[in-house]
Structure formats: structure tokens, C-alpha cells
Motif scaffolding. Structure first.
Motif, short mmCIF file in Angstrom:
data_model
loop_
_atom_site.label_atom_id
_atom_site.label_comp_id
_atom_site.label_asym_id
_atom_site.label_seq_id
_atom_site.Cartn_x
_atom_site.Cartn_y
_atom_site.Cartn_z
N SER A 1 0.81 -1.23 0.00
CA SER A 1 0.00 0.00 0.00
C SER A 1 0.84 1.27 0.00
O SER A 1 0.31 2.36 -0.28
N LYS B 1 0.74 4.37 -2.52
CA LYS B 1 -0.39 4.17 -3.45
C LYS B 1 -1.61 4.90 -2.90
O LYS B 1 -2.49 4.32 -2.27
N VAL C 1 -5.05 6.94 -2.77
CA VAL C 1 -6.35 6.98 -3.43
C VAL C 1 -6.98 8.37 -3.25
O VAL C 1 -7.59 8.91 -4.17
N TYR D 1 -5.01 5.11 1.38
CA TYR D 1 -4.14 4.31 0.52
C TYR D 1 -4.92 3.14 -0.09
O TYR D 1 -5.86 2.62 0.53
N TYR D 2 -4.50 2.72 -1.26
CA TYR D 2 -5.05 1.51 -1.86
C TYR D 2 -4.53 0.30 -1.08
O TYR D 2 -3.32 0.18 -0.83
N ASP D 3 -5.44 -0.57 -0.68
CA ASP D 3 -5.06 -1.76 0.09
C ASP D 3 -5.74 -2.98 -0.54
O ASP D 3 -6.94 -3.18 -0.38
N LYS E 1 -10.83 -2.20 -0.19
CA LYS E 1 -9.59 -1.87 -0.89
C LYS E 1 -8.98 -0.53 -0.45
O LYS E 1 -8.39 0.18 -1.25
N ALA E 2 -9.11 -0.21 0.83
CA ALA E 2 -8.56 1.07 1.30
C ALA E 2 -8.12 0.98 2.76
O ALA E 2 -8.76 0.31 3.57
N ASP F 1 -11.91 4.94 -6.43
CA ASP F 1 -11.18 3.89 -5.72
C ASP F 1 -9.82 3.61 -6.35
O ASP F 1 -9.02 2.84 -5.81
N LYS F 2 -9.54 4.25 -7.48
CA LYS F 2 -8.29 4.00 -8.19
C LYS F 2 -7.16 4.87 -7.64
O LYS F 2 -7.39 5.96 -7.12
N LYS F 3 -5.95 4.38 -7.78
CA LYS F 3 -4.78 5.10 -7.28
C LYS F 3 -4.55 6.38 -8.08
O LYS F 3 -4.71 6.41 -9.30
#
Length: 226
Positions: free
Chosen positions: A78, A81, A83, A103-105, A111-112, A139-141
Motif C-alpha cells: 500500500s 499508493k 487513493v 491508501y489503496y489496500d 480496498k482502502a 477507488d483507483k490510485k
């Protein structure tokens, strides 16, 4: 002619010598104690100054600084990255000091992973519910290569808008979000009301490109201060 009493002279000399020696050591002890006290006071002052400087530095951390700080608390997959970045409305200053770095997780349900900071210090780590973001694309980086303008520069650019020149700005709130050409800072501003200076009004938003620092657009309503 009377000869001096050698015994009396010897006793007097011994007494004087003892007094001198005692005073010498008393003075020596006093100097040692004084130096020790001064050293302790100096050390205390240095520690306090270092602590204050660290607190000031933490409070001055920008949003991008906090990305690096947040990397310490999340998984390897993560790190960096991002979001979304957002702040709360600032209090007592134009610069926000409560920030959320999302962060994207890949391992989290939504997923965060979100790290909350206050005055540069981590306050909370959680996995927020982001149910709408997959639908809206949030939700995308964010593109790190286009994240060149930090929060302090974006705020300075936004508050320099000509329409705001005659207003007394009091607070701001910021978001780094996805734009058509890359990440964009959304800067919301508040200004003092003209008829009631103890209150402020939301005067709108200024959008600043995080890539080149230019104003993308503005949505200001300065009439709200009337």
C-alpha cells in the motif's frame, strides 16, 4: 628582649592555615555546584528547545509529507499508493492540521486503508467503508507522477484568486481527488462576514492542478459574506 612564643605562633599559623584551606575548599565546592547547576539548566533548555522544534516541524508537515509518514503504518503493498487525501476544516488558521491519507489496500474489504493525522501525528488507522467509490472511479490510485504541487502551494494559489482580494479569509478545507487531467486540489475557503465579523461564510471552491499548480476552475460565491 623577649623571644616570641614559638608554640603560640605555631598554633596561630595552624588556625589561619585551617581557615584558609576550609575557605578554599568551600569556594571550590561552590564553584563545582554552580557549574553543575548551570550545566543542568542548559541541558534542560536544550531538551525543551529540541522538543518544541520537533513539535513545530510535525505541525508544519504538508499533505505529501504525511504520505511518507503514513507509509510507516501500512503494508508494503500500500505504500505510496494514494487513493485520496482530504482534510477537515482548519481552525484558528488557514492551514488545516487534521488530515486523512487514504491508501489503496488490496487486502482490505473496500480496498482502502486510512491514516488520520493531527498536527503531524498519527491519530487513527482504519479500513473505511468506501462503497460508492468503485462506482464513481474514486477507488483507483492517483497518478504519483502528476502529484507535484503540495497542499501548501495549492492553498497559496487558491487564496491568491483576485475575487478574494478584499475578503478576510479565515479557514480552508482541502481534498486531493481525481481530475480529467490528473490529480486536482479542491480548496474550499471561508471568509469573515461583513455584518457579523464573529462569524464566517463558505465562499466556495478553487480547483488547482496538482501537476502544474495552475487554477483549473473556481466556483466562488463572495456575496455570501454580506
Amino acid at each position: 628582649m623577649m623571644l616570641p612564643n614559638l608554640q603560640a605562633l605555631s598554633q596561630n599559623f595552624s588556625t589561619v592555615y585551617e581557615v584558609v584551606i576550609r575557605r578554599h575548599f568551600a569556594y571550590y565546592d561552590f564553584m563545582i555546584t554552580s557549574k553543575t547547576y548551570l550545566h543542568q539548566k542548559l541541558l534542560t533548555c536544550v531538551v525543551i528547545l529540541l522538543g518544541l522544534s520537533q513539535i513545530a516541524r510535525a505541525a508544519d508537515l504538508t499533505a505529501f509529507d504525511l504520505i511518507k509518514e503514513g507509509n510507516r503504518y501500512i503494508g508494503e503493498e500500500s505504500k505510496d499508493k494514494v487513493v485520496q487525501i482530504r482534510s477537515e476544516k482548519s481552525v484558528g488558521s488557514l492551514t488545516p492540521n487534521i488530515w486523512y491519507i487514504v491508501y489503496y489496500d488490496p487486502d482490505a474489504t473496500f480496498k482502502a486503508t486510512q491514516v488520520k493525522f493531527g498536527a503531524g501525528k498519527k491519530l487513527e488507522l482504519k479500513h473505511p467503508m468506501r462503497m460508492l467509490e468503485p462506482v464513481t472511479g474514486e477507488d483507483k490510485k492517483l497518478d504519483r507522477k502528476k502529484m507535484n504541487v503540495d497542499s501548501d502551494k495549492a492553498l497559496k494559489t487558491a487564496t491568491s484568486e483576485p475575487l478574494l482580494a478584499n475578503l478576510k479569509l479565515t479557514a480552508s478545507q482541502m481534498w486531493l481527488q481525481r481530475g480529467e487531467e490528473g490529480p486536482v486540489w479542491k480548496v474550499r475557503l471561508w471568509a469573515t462576514k461583513l455584518r457579523n465579523p464573529e462569524r464566517d461564510a463558505d465562499v466556495g471552491d478553487v480547483y488547482v492542478s496538482a501537476d502544474d499548480g495552475k487554477v483549473v476552475r473556481s466556483d466562488l460565491h463572495i456575496n455570501k459574506v454580506d
